[in-house]
Design an enzyme around this catalytic site. Sequence first.
Site: not given
Length: 370
Positions: A93, A167-168, A221-223, A343
Amino acid sequence: MQQDKVNLLGLNQKAIEDFFISIGEKKFHARQVFKWIHKKGVIDFDAMTDLGKNLRHKLKEKAQITIPKVVFSKASKDGTHKWLIDVGGSAVETVFIPEEGRGTLCVSSQVGCTLNCSFCSTGKQGFNRNLSAAEVIAQLWIAARTLSKTDGEHDFTVTNIVMMGMGEPLMNFENVVPAMDIMMDDLAYGLSRRKVTLSTSGVVPRIYDLLEQSGVSLAVSLHAPNDMLRNEIVPINKKYNIDELLEACKLYAQKGPHKHITFEYTLMEEVNDNLSDAEELVALLKSREVPAKINLIPFNPYPGTPYKKPSNNRIHRFKEFLQHNGFVTTVRKTRGDDIDAACGQLAGDVMDKTNRKQRYLKKLGDTNAN
């Protein structure tokens, strides 16, 4: 045995020049074709009117320009667009988000994802394969062609790219970097390094490679503010911990295009949204001296997830604390909810390895039947 034709779509300018030299043609013809494909959106060699007849014939024998099929596209009432794109029996997507003065395209890099972050819907699909450079750049090619008109209310122009889709991207480095080269080439889409952002969950060695070979803007992307929690929700942290990650980020901020790193932080109720988490995050970033902007992302629930979106009060409290401590902090607006484009919803229906293809084929059949 007939040699496979080369798909020119995914070749950056140097690669397409090398191809033309290999078939006995001059570099300037390569640049002509490159411009036809990406600047003008032309994929029929016969329509490339400044090429000689013999060259067009040779190209038809040795090369092709193959664009993946769009299975379906949707437009949200807020102007957000989403495309489901066929990549050889699977689908990825792509999402376009219009805002005042800018239009951001969210591009996928893999079918599924290898990293299996606990809160991410894409990770629940498992991993199928990396996208080719052609499949990555095709997402921009398709969007640029589709969005070339205005509907009178929204300006549909791609001004920014974020490698934040499925994906990364740093796990598909060899294909993502050439695709980003094309995005930034003046003969193609002409975006600056400041306008192309790669988002990673923390593949630390590749962050150094990215700085050396591309130097686009970096988002991380820490989170979580500590290794214990991040090990749980972002498993790659067990391989590359926060100290290693922030060391790479500090160097990237010094040499990259923005002189800061954007840290993404998905807020999940009673998981990482407490005031103590905010305090720990501030202490972490200040102690490592990483120039940081923080993008808070309220979690978007999907079927089967144990996580919840925090209340607006909790989100506001977290943001206010970060701002009070000197960090530029934004809260990502929820966009495209009516088309499952926000997101955390990029996977659409949550599909695991066993049913991804069946659901994809059903959607393809439904589309063809309409």
